[in-house]
Design a protein around this motif. Structure first.
Motif, PDB file in Angstrom:
ATOM      1  N   VAL A   1       0.844  -1.196   0.000  1.00  0.00           N
ATOM      2  CA  VAL A   1       0.000   0.000   0.000  1.00  0.00           C
ATOM      3  C   VAL A   1       0.879   1.245   0.000  1.00  0.00           C
ATOM      4  O   VAL A   1       0.603   2.216  -0.708  1.00  0.00           O
ATOM      5  CB  VAL A   1      -0.953  -0.011   1.219  1.00  0.00           C
ATOM      6  CG1 VAL A   1      -1.624   1.325   1.407  1.00  0.00           C
ATOM      7  CG2 VAL A   1      -1.995  -1.106   1.049  1.00  0.00           C
ATOM      8  N   GLY A   2       1.950   1.210   0.781  1.00  0.00           N
ATOM      9  CA  GLY A   2       2.877   2.350   0.813  1.00  0.00           C
ATOM     10  C   GLY A   2       3.524   2.596  -0.532  1.00  0.00           C
ATOM     11  O   GLY A   2       3.660   3.745  -0.971  1.00  0.00           O
ATOM     12  N   GLU A   3       3.915   1.517  -1.198  1.00  0.00           N
ATOM     13  CA  GLU A   3       4.523   1.660  -2.528  1.00  0.00           C
ATOM     14  C   GLU A   3       3.526   2.222  -3.534  1.00  0.00           C
ATOM     15  O   GLU A   3       3.873   3.081  -4.355  1.00  0.00           O
ATOM     16  CB  GLU A   3       5.061   0.312  -3.004  1.00  0.00           C
ATOM     17  CG  GLU A   3       6.319  -0.131  -2.278  1.00  0.00           C
ATOM     18  CD  GLU A   3       6.802  -1.486  -2.729  1.00  0.00           C
ATOM     19  OE1 GLU A   3       6.338  -1.972  -3.792  1.00  0.00           O
ATOM     20  OE2 GLU A   3       7.639  -2.069  -2.034  1.00  0.00           O
ATOM     21  N   LEU A   4       2.283   1.748  -3.472  1.00  0.00           N
ATOM     22  CA  LEU A   4       1.262   2.277  -4.388  1.00  0.00           C
ATOM     23  C   LEU A   4       1.008   3.756  -4.128  1.00  0.00           C
ATOM     24  O   LEU A   4       0.859   4.548  -5.082  1.00  0.00           O
ATOM     25  CB  LEU A   4      -0.042   1.487  -4.244  1.00  0.00           C
ATOM     26  CG  LEU A   4      -0.018   0.059  -4.786  1.00  0.00           C
ATOM     27  CD1 LEU A   4      -1.324  -0.650  -4.461  1.00  0.00           C
ATOM     28  CD2 LEU A   4       0.229   0.055  -6.284  1.00  0.00           C
ATOM     29  N   ALA A   5       0.968   4.148  -2.865  1.00  0.00           N
ATOM     30  CA  ALA A   5       0.763   5.558  -2.536  1.00  0.00           C
ATOM     31  C   ALA A   5       1.939   6.396  -3.038  1.00  0.00           C
ATOM     32  O   ALA A   5       1.747   7.465  -3.604  1.00  0.00           O
ATOM     33  CB  ALA A   5       0.592   5.725  -1.031  1.00  0.00           C
ATOM     34  N   ALA A   6       3.150   5.887  -2.841  1.00  0.00           N
ATOM     35  CA  ALA A   6       4.337   6.607  -3.305  1.00  0.00           C
ATOM     36  C   ALA A   6       4.340   6.732  -4.827  1.00  0.00           C
ATOM     37  O   ALA A   6       4.701   7.778  -5.375  1.00  0.00           O
ATOM     38  CB  ALA A   6       5.599   5.905  -2.824  1.00  0.00           C
ATOM     39  N   GLN A   7       3.937   5.681  -5.510  1.00  0.00           N
ATOM     40  CA  GLN A   7       3.876   5.740  -6.972  1.00  0.00           C
ATOM     41  C   GLN A   7       2.839   6.763  -7.436  1.00  0.00           C
ATOM     42  O   GLN A   7       3.060   7.486  -8.413  1.00  0.00           O
ATOM     43  CB  GLN A   7       3.543   4.364  -7.549  1.00  0.00           C
ATOM     44  CG  GLN A   7       4.680   3.369  -7.435  1.00  0.00           C
ATOM     45  CD  GLN A   7       4.266   1.970  -7.870  1.00  0.00           C
ATOM     46  OE1 GLN A   7       3.115   1.725  -8.208  1.00  0.00           O
ATOM     47  NE2 GLN A   7       5.218   1.048  -7.846  1.00  0.00           N
ATOM     48  N   GLY A   8       1.705   6.824  -6.736  1.00  0.00           N
ATOM     49  CA  GLY A   8       0.680   7.807  -7.080  1.00  0.00           C
ATOM     50  C   GLY A   8       1.184   9.230  -6.887  1.00  0.00           C
ATOM     51  O   GLY A   8       0.968  10.094  -7.733  1.00  0.00           O
ATOM     52  N   VAL A   9       1.863   9.466  -5.770  1.00  0.00           N
ATOM     53  CA  VAL A   9       2.430  10.795  -5.504  1.00  0.00           C
ATOM     54  C   VAL A   9       3.473  11.138  -6.550  1.00  0.00           C
ATOM     55  O   VAL A   9       3.514  12.262  -7.070  1.00  0.00           O
ATOM     56  CB  VAL A   9       3.033  10.851  -4.079  1.00  0.00           C
ATOM     57  CG1 VAL A   9       3.851  12.106  -3.880  1.00  0.00           C
ATOM     58  CG2 VAL A   9       1.928  10.763  -3.038  1.00  0.00           C
ATOM     59  N   GLN A  10       4.322  10.177  -6.885  1.00  0.00           N
ATOM     60  CA  GLN A  10       5.361  10.402  -7.891  1.00  0.00           C
ATOM     61  C   GLN A  10       4.745  10.749  -9.243  1.00  0.00           C
ATOM     62  O   GLN A  10       5.211  11.648  -9.940  1.00  0.00           O
ATOM     63  CB  GLN A  10       6.262   9.171  -8.018  1.00  0.00           C
ATOM     64  CG  GLN A  10       7.427   9.351  -8.966  1.00  0.00           C
ATOM     65  CD  GLN A  10       8.431  10.366  -8.458  1.00  0.00           C
ATOM     66  OE1 GLN A  10       8.731  10.402  -7.278  1.00  0.00           O
ATOM     67  NE2 GLN A  10       8.927  11.203  -9.351  1.00  0.00           N
ATOM     68  N   ALA A  11       3.674  10.049  -9.607  1.00  0.00           N
ATOM     69  CA  ALA A  11       3.016  10.330 -10.890  1.00  0.00           C
ATOM     70  C   ALA A  11       2.430  11.743 -10.896  1.00  0.00           C
ATOM     71  O   ALA A  11       2.548  12.470 -11.901  1.00  0.00           O
ATOM     72  CB  ALA A  11       1.926   9.297 -11.152  1.00  0.00           C
ATOM     73  N   ARG A  12       1.794  12.142  -9.781  1.00  0.00           N
ATOM     74  CA  ARG A  12       1.243  13.505  -9.703  1.00  0.00           C
ATOM     75  C   ARG A  12       2.349  14.553  -9.750  1.00  0.00           C
ATOM     76  O   ARG A  12       2.202  15.591 -10.405  1.00  0.00           O
ATOM     77  CB  ARG A  12       0.413  13.661  -8.426  1.00  0.00           C
ATOM     78  CG  ARG A  12      -0.915  12.921  -8.483  1.00  0.00           C
ATOM     79  CD  ARG A  12      -1.847  13.331  -7.359  1.00  0.00           C
ATOM     80  NE  ARG A  12      -1.306  13.130  -6.024  1.00  0.00           N
ATOM     81  CZ  ARG A  12      -1.414  12.017  -5.314  1.00  0.00           C
ATOM     82  NH1 ARG A  12      -2.042  10.971  -5.841  1.00  0.00           N
ATOM     83  NH2 ARG A  12      -0.900  11.930  -4.107  1.00  0.00           N
ATOM     84  N   MET A  13       3.456  14.278  -9.066  1.00  0.00           N
ATOM     85  CA  MET A  13       4.589  15.216  -9.075  1.00  0.00           C
ATOM     86  C   MET A  13       5.168  15.328 -10.480  1.00  0.00           C
ATOM     87  O   MET A  13       5.480  16.435 -10.941  1.00  0.00           O
ATOM     88  CB  MET A  13       5.676  14.763  -8.101  1.00  0.00           C
ATOM     89  CG  MET A  13       5.276  14.781  -6.654  1.00  0.00           C
ATOM     90  SD  MET A  13       5.245  16.409  -5.966  1.00  0.00           S
ATOM     91  CE  MET A  13       6.963  16.794  -5.926  1.00  0.00           C
TER      92      MET A  13
END
Length: 94
Positions: free
Chosen positions: A60-72
């Motif tokens: 879940v943490g990795e998915l959240a980080a990937q989502g943040v990275q994509a938005r950034m």
């Protein structure tokens, strides 16, 4: 005849029945072994669930980080496009 019967039992290697104390002690040891096996399997089960939960949390943490990275990345791309447009308009003036 009774001596022949007792002789027959000896030839068949029959063993005597264990005493009540020996039977209780054997049953107690068997229960102890079963309890130890149950505790070991329970500990293994708990360990497995903990590992699964840890892996799920990490996922879940990795998915959240990937989502943040994509938005950034999208925001940076948007800002780069704006800067390139401004630079292009300034270069036309010069």
């Amino acid at each position: 005849m009774s001596s022949a019967v007792s002789t027959g039992f000896k030839k068949m290697n029959w063993v005597s029945k264990p005493s009540a104390w020996e039977a209780m002690e054997t049953a107690r040891l068997k229960r102890r072994e079963m309890m130890e096996e149950f505790q070991a399997s329970s500990a293994a089960l708990v360990s497995g669930f903990q590992a699964a939960q840890t892996m799920q949390i990490q996922g879940v943490g990795e998915l959240a980080a990937q989502g943040v990275q994509a938005r950034m990345d999208a925001k940076v791309k948007e800002m780069q496009d704006k800067l390139e447009d401004r630079y292009a308009s300034l270069s036309k003036l010069v």
